[in-house]
Write a protein that holds these residues in place. Structure first.
Motif, short mmCIF file in Angstrom:
data_model
loop_
_atom_site.label_atom_id
_atom_site.label_comp_id
_atom_site.label_asym_id
_atom_site.label_seq_id
_atom_site.Cartn_x
_atom_site.Cartn_y
_atom_site.Cartn_z
N ARG A 118 -24.65 2.60 2.45
CA ARG A 118 -24.79 1.40 1.61
C ARG A 118 -23.52 1.10 0.81
NH1 ARG A 118 -30.13 0.57 -1.40
NH2 ARG A 118 -31.58 1.75 -0.13
N THR A 119 -22.78 2.14 0.43
CA THR A 119 -21.49 1.91 -0.25
C THR A 119 -20.58 1.08 0.66
OG1 THR A 119 -21.68 4.05 -1.35
CG2 THR A 119 -19.48 3.06 -1.27
N MET A 121 -21.57 -0.70 3.23
CA MET A 121 -22.18 -2.02 3.46
C MET A 121 -21.73 -3.03 2.41
SD MET A 121 -26.06 -3.15 2.78
CE MET A 121 -25.58 -3.33 1.07
N THR A 122 -21.74 -2.61 1.15
CA THR A 122 -21.37 -3.54 0.06
C THR A 122 -19.93 -4.03 0.25
OG1 THR A 122 -22.89 -2.38 -1.38
CG2 THR A 122 -21.26 -3.79 -2.45
N ALA A 123 -19.03 -3.10 0.53
CA ALA A 123 -17.62 -3.48 0.73
C ALA A 123 -17.47 -4.35 1.97
CB ALA A 123 -16.76 -2.22 0.84
N ARG A 125 -19.77 -6.33 3.50
CA ARG A 125 -20.32 -7.69 3.33
C ARG A 125 -19.33 -8.61 2.60
NH1 ARG A 125 -26.76 -6.98 1.75
NH2 ARG A 125 -27.45 -6.31 3.80
N ALA A 126 -18.53 -8.00 1.72
CA ALA A 126 -17.58 -8.80 0.92
C ALA A 126 -16.27 -9.08 1.67
CB ALA A 126 -17.29 -8.08 -0.40
N TYR A 157 -22.49 -1.79 9.44
CA TYR A 157 -22.20 -1.79 8.00
C TYR A 157 -22.43 -3.17 7.39
CZ TYR A 157 -20.36 2.89 8.62
OH TYR A 157 -20.23 4.23 8.89
N THR A 163 -23.24 -10.57 8.77
CA THR A 163 -22.20 -9.53 8.71
C THR A 163 -22.18 -8.69 9.98
OG1 THR A 163 -22.70 -9.48 6.34
CG2 THR A 163 -21.10 -7.90 7.14
N PRO A 193 -31.31 -1.90 4.47
CA PRO A 193 -30.48 -2.54 3.44
C PRO A 193 -31.29 -2.75 2.15
CG PRO A 193 -31.18 -4.16 5.05
CD PRO A 193 -31.68 -2.83 5.54
N PRO A 194 -30.62 -2.93 1.02
CA PRO A 194 -31.32 -2.99 -0.27
C PRO A 194 -32.38 -4.09 -0.34
CG PRO A 194 -28.94 -3.43 -0.53
CD PRO A 194 -29.16 -2.99 0.87
N GLU A 195 -32.14 -5.23 0.33
CA GLU A 195 -33.13 -6.32 0.24
C GLU A 195 -34.43 -5.98 0.97
OE1 GLU A 195 -30.01 -6.49 1.18
OE2 GLU A 195 -29.76 -7.49 3.11
#
Ligand code: DI6
Ligand code: FE
Length: 416
Positions: A118-119, A121-123, A125-126, A157, A163, A193-195
């Motif tokens: 998830r770390t 994933m966040t990077a 997605r951005a 990711y 994405t 994923p978080p959602e």
């Protein structure tokens, strides 16, 4: 030999030690004093220098042959190396999590606390597609410098439709930025994923009903992978992913039995998977089922090394059962930040107990099979002209001294 009328340019590598990687897993298929002739993207002939010259002379009676001859002065020639399992495209770094792991935290603890995949994933997605390509290029260059001519690249990711598609497009772009063949794989079922937190089944339904059909329609990936694991998806969820992949004409691959034994390996083998990857926790019965289906097991020793995992795959049982074993880097930001396929081969020997010929097959002929590619990984007439000439005289040198660059020439689909 093909009979054609007309004009042809044949590249001829002479005075080579050719490791054809034909024959069994205990041999390199060596030809001393050998030659390889290439016609465009294809290997025309391989054999002793005399045999190959005789074939070219016979061809010259039918058509005009321009010979582009290169004397390799005894150097080794192997098939281009195939890295059949990577997660090369991602953004960000997990060096801070590495510090925590070295200080005592476990990979599973970090994942459970919302870190890990998830770390990244966040990077990711951005990141834009250009940024993803730029971040991947140094890793790809390291693999290319190591002799890789075909590299599988997984998504996984993004964990949302946009994405995941962006990751697959970035993987395709890499093949236009460098002279290498990229084989992209969809790994949307990497983690929840978080959602979708607490709703793994709903996420799997989204993967099966939306992401897999969209990817199949886009043609961006030919295979679907799933992380069947205690910290990811259970056996039923993994089966649904495999069924959706098959229903859309995509091949199946699986990360299974890495951290626990959920039965993903035998289940995916029975579902017709090309490969099941990791396999540290495979039991004897699992090995028998996998052997029965002829499924390749992809060994990823870099992941054991980086996570300090002591449980190693049952190599002796797999050898005894005749399971084809590939070796790959698993290059990824969390468990295997390792962009050297020859180092992975070395680790497979030193830590998993592969023989050196087995490890060489693992990064050539068997790796190609793990991708369903039957035109490469061996040097044979009619095969794709993916070749590396090395500044060494025996294939064991490539595995024995993995970090030193030894590449002399590299040809992908017939061109340098
Ligand atoms: N198994 C792995 O070792 C990698 N993915 C997977 O399914 C780890 C990916 C990561 O930690 O980023
Ligand atoms: Fe992996």
């Amino acid at each position: 030999m093909r009979a054609r009328l007309g004009h042809v340019t044949v590249t001829l590598w002479t005075n080579a030690t050719v490791a054809t990687m034909r024959g069994g897993s205990d041999e390199y298929g060596l030809i001393e004093g050998g030659a390889v002739a290439l016609d465009g993207e294809t290997i025309l002939a391989v054999g002793s220098c005399n045999e190959v010259r005789t074939m070219i002379d016979a061809d010259a009676e039918l058509e005009e042959v321009d010979l582009d001859e290169i004397d390799l002065e005894g150097r080794l020639v192997t098939p281009g190396l195939v890295d059949c399992h990577t997660h090369l495209v991602f953004a960000g770094s997990r060096a801070a999590e590495f510090e925590r792991r070295i200080a005592g935290a476990t990979y599973a603890e970090i994942a459970a606390a919302g870190g890990g995949i998830r770390t990244t994933m966040t990077a990711t997605r951005a990141a834009t597609e250009d940024e993803l390509v730029a971040a991947a290029l140094p890793r790809l260059d390291a693999l290319i410098g190591d002799g890789v001519t075909t590299v599988e690249i997984k998504s996984g990711y993004g964990l949302d439709l946009d994405t995941e598609l962006r990751l697959l497009r970035a993987a395709h772009r890499l093949a236009t930025e460098r002279h290498v063949e990229v084989v992209p794989t969809l790994l949307a079922a990497h983690t929840v994923p978080p959602e979708f937190a607490g709703r793994a089944d709903d996420y799997i339904a989204f993967v099966c009903d939306t992401i897999i059909p969209a990817v199949a329609a886009s043609g961006l990936a030919g295979a679907v992978d799933v992380f069947c694991e205690s910290i990811a998806f259970d056996l039923d969820q993994s089966r649904r992913v495999a069924q959706a992949a098959a229903a859309h004409g995509l091949s199946i691959k699986g990360h299974t039995e890495q951290l626990s034994a959920l039965g993903g390996g035998p289940m995916l083998a029975a579902a017709g998977a090309l490969s099941i990857d990791h396999g540290e926790h495979l039991g004897d019965h699992d090995v028998d089922v996998i052997a029965e289906h002829g499924t390749v097991v992809v060994l990823l020793p870099g992941a054991c090394y980086f996570t300090g995992e002591r449980q190693h795959p049952p190599v002796e049982a797999m050898r005894a059962a005749g399971v084809p074993m590939a070796v790959a880097t698993d290059t990824n930001p969390g468990t295997s930040p390792l962009a050297s396929l020859r180092l992975a081969a070395n680790q497979a020997c030193v830590t998993f107990g592969l023989t050196v010929p087995e490890a060489m097959h693992g990064i050539t002929s068997v790796a190609a099979r793990a991708l369903g590619l039957h035109d490469r990984g061996r040097i044979a007439s009619g095969a794709r002209a993916d070749l590396v000439a090395w500044d060494v005289d025996h294939p064991a040198e490539l595995v024995y001294e993995p970090v030193t660059p030894r590449q002399y020439r590299r040809i992908v689909a017939g061109s340098a």
